[in-house]
Motif scaffolding. Structure first.
Motif, PDB file in Angstrom:
ATOM      1  N   ALA A   1       0.929  -1.427  -0.110  1.00  0.00           N
ATOM      2  CA  ALA A   1       0.006   0.014   0.173  1.00  0.00           C
ATOM      3  C   ALA A   1       0.759   1.251   0.010  1.00  0.00           C
ATOM      4  O   ALA A   1       0.620   2.274  -0.828  1.00  0.00           O
ATOM      5  CB  ALA A   1      -0.861   0.040   1.181  1.00  0.00           C
ATOM      6  N   MET A   2       1.734   1.273   0.855  1.00  0.00           N
ATOM      7  CA  MET A   2       2.771   2.469   1.126  1.00  0.00           C
ATOM      8  C   MET A   2       3.604   2.378  -0.109  1.00  0.00           C
ATOM      9  O   MET A   2       4.071   3.617  -0.828  1.00  0.00           O
ATOM     10  CB  MET A   2       3.597   2.456   2.250  1.00  0.00           C
ATOM     11  N   SER A   3       3.964   1.420  -0.913  1.00  0.00           N
ATOM     12  CA  SER A   3       4.871   1.469  -2.144  1.00  0.00           C
ATOM     13  C   SER A   3       4.137   2.266  -3.083  1.00  0.00           C
ATOM     14  O   SER A   3       4.354   2.896  -4.112  1.00  0.00           O
ATOM     15  CB  SER A   3       4.922   0.059  -2.483  1.00  0.00           C
ATOM     16  N   THR A   4       2.643   1.543  -3.180  1.00  0.00           N
ATOM     17  CA  THR A   4       1.857   2.303  -4.318  1.00  0.00           C
ATOM     18  C   THR A   4       1.696   3.687  -4.021  1.00  0.00           C
ATOM     19  O   THR A   4       1.877   4.439  -4.998  1.00  0.00           O
ATOM     20  CB  THR A   4       0.474   1.524  -4.088  1.00  0.00           C
ATOM     21  N   LEU A   5       1.275   4.253  -2.771  1.00  0.00           N
ATOM     22  CA  LEU A   5       1.664   5.934  -2.619  1.00  0.00           C
ATOM     23  C   LEU A   5       2.949   6.283  -2.867  1.00  0.00           C
ATOM     24  O   LEU A   5       2.887   7.560  -3.520  1.00  0.00           O
ATOM     25  CB  LEU A   5       1.304   5.990  -1.033  1.00  0.00           C
ATOM     26  N   THR A   6       3.887   5.756  -2.779  1.00  0.00           N
ATOM     27  CA  THR A   6       5.236   6.277  -2.918  1.00  0.00           C
ATOM     28  C   THR A   6       5.633   6.432  -4.279  1.00  0.00           C
ATOM     29  O   THR A   6       6.264   7.404  -4.933  1.00  0.00           O
ATOM     30  CB  THR A   6       6.445   5.337  -2.348  1.00  0.00           C
ATOM     31  N   ILE A   7       4.882   5.719  -5.321  1.00  0.00           N
ATOM     32  CA  ILE A   7       5.158   5.846  -6.759  1.00  0.00           C
ATOM     33  C   ILE A   7       4.257   6.902  -7.299  1.00  0.00           C
ATOM     34  O   ILE A   7       4.451   7.550  -8.377  1.00  0.00           O
ATOM     35  CB  ILE A   7       4.431   4.403  -7.463  1.00  0.00           C
ATOM     36  N   LEU A   8       3.201   7.139  -6.472  1.00  0.00           N
ATOM     37  CA  LEU A   8       2.127   8.113  -6.912  1.00  0.00           C
ATOM     38  C   LEU A   8       2.905   9.513  -7.532  1.00  0.00           C
ATOM     39  O   LEU A   8       2.496   9.958  -8.426  1.00  0.00           O
ATOM     40  CB  LEU A   8       0.944   8.416  -6.065  1.00  0.00           C
ATOM     41  N   PRO A   9       3.547  10.170  -6.552  1.00  0.00           N
ATOM     42  CA  PRO A   9       4.269  11.587  -6.877  1.00  0.00           C
ATOM     43  C   PRO A   9       4.810  11.527  -8.250  1.00  0.00           C
ATOM     44  O   PRO A   9       4.952  12.295  -9.257  1.00  0.00           O
ATOM     45  CB  PRO A   9       4.952  11.877  -5.887  1.00  0.00           C
ATOM     46  N   ILE A  10       5.733  10.350  -8.381  1.00  0.00           N
ATOM     47  CA  ILE A  10       6.726   9.877  -9.604  1.00  0.00           C
ATOM     48  C   ILE A  10       5.677  10.095 -10.723  1.00  0.00           C
ATOM     49  O   ILE A  10       6.081  10.584 -11.786  1.00  0.00           O
ATOM     50  CB  ILE A  10       7.529   8.859  -9.239  1.00  0.00           C
ATOM     51  N   PHE A  11       4.843   9.371 -10.678  1.00  0.00           N
ATOM     52  CA  PHE A  11       3.824   8.994 -11.798  1.00  0.00           C
ATOM     53  C   PHE A  11       3.231  10.378 -12.076  1.00  0.00           C
ATOM     54  O   PHE A  11       3.018  10.709 -13.057  1.00  0.00           O
ATOM     55  CB  PHE A  11       2.726   7.962 -11.306  1.00  0.00           C
ATOM     56  N   ILE A  12       2.767  10.938 -11.026  1.00  0.00           N
ATOM     57  CA  ILE A  12       2.068  12.445 -11.693  1.00  0.00           C
ATOM     58  C   ILE A  12       3.031  13.397 -12.305  1.00  0.00           C
ATOM     59  O   ILE A  12       2.847  13.846 -13.424  1.00  0.00           O
ATOM     60  CB  ILE A  12       1.246  12.877 -10.374  1.00  0.00           C
ATOM     61  N   LEU A  13       4.086  13.439 -11.618  1.00  0.00           N
ATOM     62  CA  LEU A  13       5.124  14.174 -12.220  1.00  0.00           C
ATOM     63  C   LEU A  13       5.580  13.791 -13.610  1.00  0.00           C
ATOM     64  O   LEU A  13       5.572  14.773 -14.626  1.00  0.00           O
ATOM     65  CB  LEU A  13       6.473  13.952 -11.442  1.00  0.00           C
ATOM     66  N   PHE A  14       5.586  12.574 -14.030  1.00  0.00           N
ATOM     67  CA  PHE A  14       5.992  12.103 -15.387  1.00  0.00           C
ATOM     68  C   PHE A  14       5.015  12.378 -16.273  1.00  0.00           C
ATOM     69  O   PHE A  14       5.173  13.064 -17.330  1.00  0.00           O
ATOM     70  CB  PHE A  14       6.170  10.534 -15.495  1.00  0.00           C
ATOM     71  N   VAL A  15       3.859  12.325 -15.914  1.00  0.00           N
ATOM     72  CA  VAL A  15       2.534  12.469 -16.454  1.00  0.00           C
ATOM     73  C   VAL A  15       2.540  14.085 -17.095  1.00  0.00           C
ATOM     74  O   VAL A  15       2.284  14.393 -18.243  1.00  0.00           O
ATOM     75  CB  VAL A  15       1.247  12.106 -16.316  1.00  0.00           C
ATOM     76  N   VAL A  16       2.720  14.798 -16.036  1.00  0.00           N
ATOM     77  CA  VAL A  16       2.509  16.318 -16.199  1.00  0.00           C
ATOM     78  C   VAL A  16       3.776  16.829 -17.210  1.00  0.00           C
ATOM     79  O   VAL A  16       3.637  17.680 -18.104  1.00  0.00           O
ATOM     80  CB  VAL A  16       2.647  17.134 -14.941  1.00  0.00           C
ATOM     81  N   PHE A  17       4.814  16.336 -16.866  1.00  0.00           N
ATOM     82  CA  PHE A  17       6.080  16.908 -17.522  1.00  0.00           C
ATOM     83  C   PHE A  17       6.647  15.995 -18.919  1.00  0.00           C
ATOM     84  O   PHE A  17       7.657  16.355 -19.398  1.00  0.00           O
ATOM     85  CB  PHE A  17       7.117  16.939 -16.398  1.00  0.00           C
ATOM     86  N   GLN A  18       5.609  15.124 -19.156  1.00  0.00           N
ATOM     87  CA  GLN A  18       6.088  14.258 -20.294  1.00  0.00           C
ATOM     88  C   GLN A  18       6.458  15.179 -21.483  1.00  0.00           C
ATOM     89  O   GLN A  18       7.500  14.758 -22.094  1.00  0.00           O
ATOM     90  CB  GLN A  18       4.819  13.373 -20.580  1.00  0.00           C
ATOM     91  N   ARG A  19       5.531  15.984 -21.828  1.00  0.00           N
ATOM     92  CA  ARG A  19       6.044  16.833 -23.118  1.00  0.00           C
ATOM     93  C   ARG A  19       7.544  17.592 -23.182  1.00  0.00           C
ATOM     94  O   ARG A  19       8.201  17.326 -23.932  1.00  0.00           O
ATOM     95  CB  ARG A  19       4.860  18.059 -23.388  1.00  0.00           C
ATOM     96  N   LEU A  20       7.623  18.496 -21.898  1.00  0.00           N
ATOM     97  CA  LEU A  20       8.780  18.967 -21.611  1.00  0.00           C
ATOM     98  C   LEU A  20       9.687  18.076 -21.587  1.00  0.00           C
ATOM     99  O   LEU A  20      10.967  18.296 -22.182  1.00  0.00           O
ATOM    100  CB  LEU A  20       8.730  19.869 -20.320  1.00  0.00           C
ATOM    101  N   LEU A  21       9.597  16.857 -20.885  1.00  0.00           N
ATOM    102  CA  LEU A  21      10.667  15.897 -20.959  1.00  0.00           C
ATOM    103  C   LEU A  21      11.423  15.510 -22.233  1.00  0.00           C
ATOM    104  O   LEU A  21      12.510  15.423 -22.635  1.00  0.00           O
ATOM    105  CB  LEU A  21      10.480  14.727 -20.344  1.00  0.00           C
TER     106      LEU A  21
END
Ligand SMILES: Nc1ncnc2c1ncn2[C@@H]1O[C@H](COP(=O)(O)OP(=O)(O)O)[C@@H](O)[C@H]1O
Ligand SMILES: [Mg+2]
Lengths: 286, 361
Positions: A255-275
């Motif tokens: 459960a906590m692993s899933t939560l820990t991945i969440l910020p990274i996942f959101i970051l990646f989705v948001v910045f995908q274009r710029l990346l």
């Protein structure tokens, strides 16, 4: 992008269907552990290892409650520690690496190519080779069991990869712009802040996102330098759910692993274009 | 208005010498054009004057003061780049005000200057746009505007028109000439286009291989080129260079042999080997009674430009020759034409390419 992929698989519809099926299959194999982790975090403890199904038979969020509050320090506190360290690392890397890259691309100084080679050399150096000397140094500073060893070096441009990434990008900015600014009376600092940096948002975003992800995901350095559980990062916190002597709480861990991945996942989705832009324009994709 | 003086200016990149000692004095308010083939060192010379490139040897003086060690910003010079080099992330207004802000000029004064320059260049409506929203011609104006606002003593232009299409190029050329007339600053303009050089310059400096071949007014360069290189570089179509041999010499009088035709000239002070006669295509005439006969030309190709007829062909000894005839002449390929020219407009070059004095006998 999609068009070239389709072209590459040939024009025959049968061949194309086959190619898509193969790609989908491989994707599923790659994603299965991740999907299993997310689904298991919603299963009761006894169901986790008894089935390979990705659909929980009984859906429960109990593992999240246990994970968040189960340790002697709330998991939220560790999230905060991770966030502080990762954000400081981002700021440090952006400031120091961009300055180093600017110096290497635009300034003339003694032994420039020597220092450049040395910097590239540090990229080849395995982390583990410098581990002991570094630890002893920080021990002497009295910095062990503080976040300083994790954060301060980032302000000293230690990440040669980011410097290199930015050098590639800065090289693509026409020198005419620098020279026009020189004719306009601007010195190196003004050129850096007013011309180079504003034109470098794609590479700065790329470096920021990768700094954040890598620092967030880092397990080794926090393990070495942080001892008290109040100072733990989320990654260290996850380990405490697995206990060699007493019983491990797998549900809470997942459960906590899933939560820990969440910020990274959101970051990646948001910045995908710029990346993608950042990586494309730094010549990594050329 | 400021004078410039270049004395023995040299430039080397490592062991490679690019500029081999340039001496040039530029008068206040003069419009000087550096012209020469690509790679001859025009930009390098300009960049040394600007302060973007260190000077390897010699001395640069602006208004009498030595400038070699003075930074680019303090030389009172503005430069317009070939690529325009507009700051892509700044509005047109910001592009123009950047230098003034760097100099910490009061905001009100900056605004006044930017708006005045924008008015002169008719770009007031574009002040809020970003460079990428502008056409090539508009970018060009902004680049010039950025130079104007600083009110420099000297303007430098490095091939400013090379990225524009033909029509805009002519139009902008006229505007630059007008700008010079209006503000009267000293201007140095680099181009490889001889038409730009001829039309804009008070004085043309022809460069080749890092050396000045000749400096003079456009008509001086056209009428009395110092050597074969200058003669060939200025003028279009290119000057004809025809091999001649010395047939006889009696004191001052010399008889030249051009593909069997005898030409009587005087005052050639050169060794007789490897001489060549230079005649501009527009100075050749066909079937005329006036001028000195130069023999027959076999036409091989004819271009009708409407106002002019350009005839390509060869002499009896197969030397190629081009003639530009005024008006529309009915010349057909294969036709044999009787060439004449005024020998006073012809040049004789010696084996080294130097122009030797010549008068028709
Ligand atoms: N930074 C440099 N290093 C070495 N050679 C250079 C450099 N810049 C220019 N050159 C050489 O100097 C010569 C003159 O260049 P340039 O002044 O740009 O010519 P132009 O503007 O007349 O076309 C060229 O042969 C070019 O290769
Ligand atoms: Mg050039």
């Amino acid at each position: 992008m999609t068009e070239t992929t389709v072209d590459a698989t040939g024009s025959s519809p049968l061949l194309r269907a086959f190619a898509y099926a193969a790609v989908l299959a491989v994707s599923f194999v790659m994603l299965y552990p991740l999907l299993w982790m997310v689904s298991s975090s919603f299963k009761p403890e006894n169901e986790i290892f008894s089935t390979t199904s990705l659909i929980p038979e009984t859906f429960t969020t109990d593992a999240y409650r246990r994970g968040w509050n189960g340790l002697s320090v709330s998991f939220g506190w560790m999230f905060l520690n991770s966030t502080v360290i990762a954000l400081l690392a981002v700021v440090g890397n952006l400031v120091s690496c961009s300055m180093a890259a600017y110096a290497f691309t635009r300034l003339q100084f003694k032994g420039r190519s020597f220092w450049f080679a040395l910097m590239l050399g540090t990229m080849m150096l395995p982390q583990h080779a410098v581990l002991i000397p570094q630890y002893l140094m920080f021990l002497n500073f009295g910095w062990v069991n503080t976040i300083l060893p994790l954060v301060v070096p980032k302000f000293l441009a230690i990440d040669a990869f980011f410097i290199f990434l930015m050098i590639q990008f800065f090289r693509g900015i026409p020198r005419d712009l620098d020279e026009a600014a020189v004719m306009d009376g601007a010195g190196p600092l003004r050129i850096f802040f007013k011309i180079i940096l504003p034109l470098s948002t794609p590479v700065l975003a790329t470096a920021a996102v990768f700094s954040f992800i890598w620092t967030w995901d880092d397990f080794f350095a926090p393990l070495i330098y942080l001892n008290d559980i109040e100072k733990y990062t989320a990654q260290l916190g996850l380990r405490t759910f697995v206990d060699a002597t007493a019983q491990s709480d797998w549900g809470a861990l997942l459960a906590m692993s899933t939560l820990t991945i969440l910020p990274i996942f959101i970051l990646f989705v948001v910045f995908q274009r710029l990346l993608i832009e950042g990586i494309a324009t730094t010549g990594m994709k050329r | 208005m400021t004078s410039l003086a270049l004395t023995g200016i040299k430039k080397s990149y490592g062991a490679i010498d690019i500029i081999h000692g340039v001496d040039l004095a530029i008068e206040p308010g003069e419009f000087v054009v550096f012209v020469g083939p690509s790679g001859c060192g025009k930009s390098t010379l300009l960049r040394m004057i600007a302060g973007l490139e260190p000077i390897t040897g010699g001395e640069l003086r602006i208004a009498g003061a030595r400038m070699n060690e003075v930074s680019a910003a303090e030389r009172g010079i503005a430069m317009v780049f070939q690529s325009y080099a507009l700051y892509p992330h700044m509005s047109v207004y910001k592009n123009m005000s950047f230098g003034l802000e760097t100099a910490r000029m009061p905001k009100a004064e900056i605004d006044l200057r930017v708006r005045k320059a924008a008015e002169i260049l008719q770009i007031t409506k574009l002040l809020d746009r970003k460079p990428k929203q502008l056409s090539g011609g508009q970018r060009q104006r902004v680049a010039i505007g950025r130079a104007i606002v600083r009110d420099p003593q000297v303007f430098l232009f490095d091939e400013p028109l090379s990225n524009l299409d033909a029509e805009l190029r002519v139009q902008t050329r006229v505007e630059i000439a007008k700008l010079h007339a209006d503000i009267g600053a000293t201007m140095i303009y680099v181009t490889h286009d001889q038409v730009e050089a001829m039309t804009l310059a008070d004085r043309i400096v022809v460069l080749n291989g890092g050396r000045i071949e000749q400096a003079g007014t456009p008509l001086e360069i056209y009428n009395t080129p110092a050597n074969r290189f200058v003669a060939g570089f200025i003028g279009s179509p290119k000057m004809n260079f025809l091999n001649v041999s010395v047939d006889g010499r009696a004191g001052e009088a010399v008889t030249l042999d051009l593909a069997g035709t005898k030409l009587a000239v005087r005052g050639i002070d050169a060794r007789p080997e490897g001489l060549c006669l230079g005649v501009r295509p527009e100075h050749l005439d066909v079937g005329s009674d006036r001028g000195t006969p130069l023999g027959a030309m076999i036409a091989t190709h004819v271009e009708q430009l409407g106002g002019q007829t350009i005839v390509y062909g060869s002499l009896k000894d197969r030397q190629p020759i081009v003639a530009t005839l005024n008006g529309q002449k009915s010349v057909r390929a294969g036709e044999e034409l009787r060439l004449t020219a005024d020998l006073a407009q012809c040049h004789v070059f010696d084996a080294g390419g130097r122009r030797v004095a010549v008068q028709s006998a």
